[in-house]
Scaffold this motif. Sequence first.
Motif, short mmCIF file in Angstrom:
data_model
loop_
_atom_site.label_atom_id
_atom_site.label_comp_id
_atom_site.label_asym_id
_atom_site.label_seq_id
_atom_site.Cartn_x
_atom_site.Cartn_y
_atom_site.Cartn_z
N VAL A 1 18.61 -26.62 18.99
CA VAL A 1 19.50 -26.76 18.02
C VAL A 1 19.61 -25.91 16.82
CG1 VAL A 1 19.87 -29.11 18.61
CG2 VAL A 1 18.15 -28.71 16.81
N VAL A 2 18.64 -25.42 16.41
CA VAL A 2 18.25 -24.45 15.19
C VAL A 2 16.90 -23.32 15.43
CG1 VAL A 2 17.78 -24.57 12.80
CG2 VAL A 2 19.11 -26.38 13.65
N LYS A 3 17.43 -22.31 14.94
CA LYS A 3 16.53 -21.21 14.89
C LYS A 3 15.89 -20.87 13.53
CE LYS A 3 17.10 -16.77 15.90
NZ LYS A 3 17.41 -15.74 16.72
N ILE A 4 14.84 -21.10 13.00
CA ILE A 4 14.23 -20.74 11.75
C ILE A 4 13.67 -19.40 11.79
CG2 ILE A 4 12.86 -21.27 9.95
CD1 ILE A 4 13.17 -24.37 10.76
N SER A 5 14.17 -18.41 11.11
CA SER A 5 13.49 -17.22 11.01
C SER A 5 13.35 -16.64 9.68
CB SER A 5 14.26 -16.09 12.02
OG SER A 5 15.83 -16.01 11.53
N LYS A 6 12.48 -15.55 9.60
CA LYS A 6 12.62 -14.94 8.14
C LYS A 6 13.62 -14.17 7.86
CE LYS A 6 9.27 -12.40 5.58
NZ LYS A 6 7.94 -11.83 5.50
N TYR A 7 14.15 -14.31 6.66
CA TYR A 7 15.51 -13.75 6.13
C TYR A 7 15.37 -12.19 6.00
CZ TYR A 7 19.34 -12.36 3.22
OH TYR A 7 20.40 -11.81 2.65
N GLY A 8 16.22 -11.57 6.60
CA GLY A 8 16.02 -10.14 6.45
C GLY A 8 17.24 -9.55 5.86
#
Length: 76
Positions: free
Chosen positions: A36-43
């Motif tokens: 439902v959600v992907k958490i990734s580092k902000y770029g």
Amino acid sequence: MKSISKSKLKSKLLEFLRLVESEGEEIIVTDRGKPVVKISKYGDSPSTEDLFGQMRGKIKYFEDLTTPTTEEWGEL
């Protein structure tokens, strides 16, 4: 890429956010086995200059780009 259920994420959110921040690991959050959600580092997004700078001066315009195109496409 790690995968974790919403219920497990709730109790260990800070731990997983630190993992994403420090190692750049992406995490998929699931609900009943479905992502439902992907958490990734902000770029930062690349600037327009970074994306298209090498094309500067190489593109030719043969007509005025601001003229209406209703004649070509027909009015709706």
